[in-house]
Scaffold this active site. Structure first.
Site, short mmCIF file in Angstrom:
data_model
loop_
_atom_site.label_atom_id
_atom_site.label_comp_id
_atom_site.label_asym_id
_atom_site.label_seq_id
_atom_site.Cartn_x
_atom_site.Cartn_y
_atom_site.Cartn_z
N THR A 155 0.84 -1.19 0.00
CA THR A 155 0.00 0.00 0.00
C THR A 155 0.88 1.25 0.00
OG1 THR A 155 -1.75 -1.12 1.14
CG2 THR A 155 -1.59 1.22 1.58
N GLY A 185 -10.48 -3.26 2.63
CA GLY A 185 -9.51 -3.27 3.72
C GLY A 185 -9.63 -2.04 4.61
N1 ASP Z 1 -3.76 -2.54 4.46
C1 ASP Z 1 -4.01 -2.93 3.09
C2 ASP Z 1 -5.26 -3.75 3.01
O1 ASP Z 1 -5.48 -4.59 3.86
C3 ASP Z 1 -2.91 -3.71 2.52
C4 ASP Z 1 -1.54 -3.14 2.72
O2 ASP Z 1 -1.32 -2.26 3.52
O3 ASP Z 1 -0.64 -3.56 2.04
O4 ASP Z 1 -6.00 -3.61 2.07
#
Ligand code: ASP
Length: 288
Positions: A155, A185
């Site tokens: 992300t 998410g």
């Molecule tokens: N937090 C993000 C999600 O769960 C994924 C990530 O941070 O890489 O969609």
């Protein structure tokens, strides 16, 4: 005396180790992070608002193709890309977000326009797609663009303090690779993956979203600062220990304080990250 400005960005936390990231690729990503953070800092010095700068920084990261966001986003279990993003203005506590958007190239810009042009906070799926078309935003091409670096989560996010004392946060993601269709998410959920409040903190999270949602992590950190008057570093460590790690969650967070201190914290092997604090110190790192 000049008013302090500060910025931090991330490109995701996860199982990022020197042994699974070749040095030339690590170098490329570091250089990219540095460029984005330097541009953000310059814009803040020139007097741009924090909200504007976090949007620009996240857009650059969405356009990089290195990260799991924007054009580099990972597909869900059906091979489709579904994008989540949120932006929050700490001055007004206005916020905009999109979830499971399919067509827009820069979900963070769509999130900002939802904040500015509608009375809503979060718009999902086809509703988000139609607004992207209506507002003539650039669309992503549909092929899945394999990223050049192995992300574990990947992300992207940005937090900033501007000259006027305003804080802002922005986060954008393709979510978790192989996720169920329609899964949302923490990223676009205000208080879970993204939160900003003037006088308190601006926070952007990355990691296993389900755990961040269940911990309401970004808001939990802000609440510890606001109500317990904890320094942000302590608030982050407590929130990780008591809320996230206690249920088995992994990930990272970036934060900036009202006076321009920067916090980059994670419990994974690595996190793509870069910052320039109120004293002008630049920091760029991937590994622990
Ligand atoms: N937090 C993000 C999600 O769960 C994924 C990530 O941070 O890489 O969609």
């Amino acid at each position: 005396m000049a008013q302090p400005v500060a910025i931090a960005i991330h490109g995701g936390a996860g199982n990022i180790r020197p042994e699974n990231l070749p040095p030339e690729k690590a170098q490329k990503v570091r250089a990219y992070l540095q460029q984005v953070v330097e541009e953000g800092y310059r814009l803040l010095r020139e007097g741009k608002m924090a909200l504007e700068v976090v949007e620009i920084a996240v857009r650059r990261l969405e356009d990089a193709g290195y990260f799991n966001a924007g054009i580099g986003a990972v597909p869900n279990e059906r091979g489709e890309v579904e994008l989540d993003a949120a932006i929050m203005d700490g001055h007004s506590r206005r916020a905009g977000a999109v979830a499971a958007a399919h067509t827009v190239r820069n979900p963070i810009t769509l999130a900002r326009l939802i904040m500015e042009r509608t009375s809503h906070v979060l718009i999902v799926g086809q509703g988000a797609d139609s607004l992207a078309t209506l507002w003539d935003l650039p669309l992503r091409n549909h092929e899945y663009a394999p990223s050049e670096v192995p992300w574990s989560y990947g992300t992207v996010g940005a937090v900033a303090l501007d000259k006027y004392g305003n804080l802002a946060a922005a986060t954008s993601t393709g979510g978790i690779s192989g996720k169920k269709r329609g899964r949302v998410g923490d990223t676009p959920l205000i208080g879970a993956g993204t939160y900003a409040e003037n006088g308190v903190a601006a926070i952007s999270c990355t990691g296993q979203g389900e755990y961040f949602i269940r911990s309401v992590l970004a808001y939990d950190i802000a609440a510890r600062v606001r109500y317990k008057q904890l320094p942000i570093s302590e608030a982050i460590q407590q929130a990780f220990r008591e809320r996230l790690e206690s249920i088995g969650g992994q990930g990272g967070v970036i934060a900036v304080s009202p006076s321009g201190e920067i916090f980059l914290y994670f419990n994974t092997p690595g996190m793509y990250r870069a910052s320039i604090d109120a004293q002008g110190h630049i920091f760029v790192e991937i590994f622990r």
